[in-house]
Scaffold this motif. Structure first.
Motif, PDB file in Angstrom:
ATOM      1  N   ALA A  80      91.043  58.724  78.749  1.00 31.45           N
ATOM      2  CA  ALA A  80      91.778  58.190  79.897  1.00 31.45           C
ATOM      3  C   ALA A  80      90.848  57.871  81.062  1.00 31.45           C
ATOM      4  N   ASN A  81      89.737  58.618  81.191  1.00 32.19           N
ATOM      5  CA  ASN A  81      88.795  58.381  82.291  1.00 32.19           C
ATOM      6  C   ASN A  81      87.776  57.294  81.962  1.00 32.19           C
ATOM      7  N   GLY A  82      87.934  56.641  80.801  1.00 31.37           N
ATOM      8  CA  GLY A  82      87.041  55.568  80.415  1.00 31.37           C
ATOM      9  C   GLY A  82      85.820  56.015  79.634  1.00 31.37           C
ATOM     10  N   LYS A  83      85.628  57.301  79.475  1.00 29.40           N
ATOM     11  CA  LYS A  83      84.467  57.839  78.769  1.00 29.40           C
ATOM     12  C   LYS A  83      84.652  57.703  77.270  1.00 29.40           C
ATOM     13  N   GLU A  84      83.580  57.267  76.583  1.00 24.73           N
ATOM     14  CA  GLU A  84      83.626  57.148  75.135  1.00 24.73           C
ATOM     15  C   GLU A  84      83.213  58.468  74.493  1.00 24.73           C
ATOM     16  N   ILE A  85      83.899  58.842  73.424  1.00 24.86           N
ATOM     17  CA  ILE A  85      83.616  60.104  72.764  1.00 24.86           C
ATOM     18  C   ILE A  85      83.945  59.981  71.284  1.00 24.86           C
ATOM     19  N   LEU A  86      83.152  60.675  70.464  1.00 23.64           N
ATOM     20  CA  LEU A  86      83.422  60.672  69.028  1.00 23.64           C
ATOM     21  C   LEU A  86      84.567  61.632  68.721  1.00 23.64           C
ATOM     22  N   ALA A  87      85.457  61.216  67.840  1.00 25.54           N
ATOM     23  CA  ALA A  87      86.586  62.059  67.459  1.00 25.54           C
ATOM     24  C   ALA A  87      86.805  61.958  65.959  1.00 25.54           C
TER      25      ALA A  87
END
Length: 261
Positions: free
Chosen positions: A146-153
């Protein structure tokens, strides 16, 4: 493992700064209406060990020396708890008198395990606890928070003795490597997202307050794990069929969810 990490950090000449903390979910005890009540997540940095031991879920406390983080913006988006901070050496907790009648109409609800089949009643952003058997674990995918940060999931299709398929998106990388098909896992504080009616699958996700355990201390989770292990042992053909269905729909389901994002 910890020794190996320490040795690798020494080779890289990196100083590792570790600060202990723990988080507590809190809510207002009473109010004139539901609109006046609020939930919050309190992070206590460098907590005193006695403080951690003495706080009990469902207790009522008077808390002093609490601050709000500078980055928190108002109004808060729906389903987002207020964030509070405190240093363990400065915070003061004092147990207060508790009226069971007022507690009963407060926002606090005693913890319990939600059956996957009961997720039809869940609302968006509701937090639930699940005990499930993992059927399929996907390859990591890049997600935008939601904050625009990319993360692996990683995402996993799971079920319980209700046989309802459920999808969980997990961004806690330290745990995803431990979760394999046919593992029985306890998820605490999962956040409900939506139901994919085309596939008949509920979609939930981890968040900063989520805990993932295979050997929980919580009594209510231990009892459910014991029951689910017995069900898995006695219903292997049913579980094999569920796993085959999960493998079949996993790709199309993930493509739809992440395309819509």
């Amino acid at each position: 493992m910890n020794q190996w990490i320490s040795e690798e950090l020494k080779k890289m000449d990196i100083d590792r700064l570790v600060v202990p903390y723990f988080r507590v979910s809190i809510c207002d005890y009473s109010g004139s209406s539901m609109d006046d009540r609020c939930k919050a997540t309190l992070t206590m940095w460098r907590p005193d060990e006695n403080l951690y031991s003495n706080i009990k879920e469902g207790g009522r406390y008077l808390i002093h020396n609490v601050t709000t983080p500078n980055w928190q913006t108002y109004p808060l988006s729906p389903g987002t708890p207020m964030r509070l901070n405190s240093m363990g050496h400065s915070i003061l907790w004092k147990e207060a008198l508790l009226d069971p009648k007022k507690l009963g109409v407060s926002m606090y609800k005693p913890r319990s395990i939600t059956s996957c089949s009961d997720l039809w009643k869940a609302q968006n952003h509701l937090e639930v606890d699940l005990v499930v058997c993992v059927l399929v674990v996907s390859e990591p995918r890049l997600c935008i928070q939601a904050n625009g940060k990319e993360i692996l999931a990683k995402t996993m299709l799971v079920t319980d003795n209700s046989q309802q398929l459920t999808l969980i998106e997990c961004t806690k990388q330290s745990f995803t490597e431990l979760i394999k098909p046919m593992c029985i896992v306890f998820f605490k504080n999962l956040r409900y997202r939506k139901c994919e009616f085309e596939f008949g699958v509920h979609f939930l996700a981890t968040n900063p307050e989520t805990e993932i355990k295979v050997s929980p201390r919580e009594i209510y989770a231990q009892e459910t794990i014991t029951d689910l292990k017995q069900w898995v042992k006695n219903n292997k053909p049913t579980l094999d069929e569920l796993q085959s269905t999960a493998v079949e729909i996993c790709g199309p389901l993930l493509d739809k969810i992440y395309y819509l994002k």
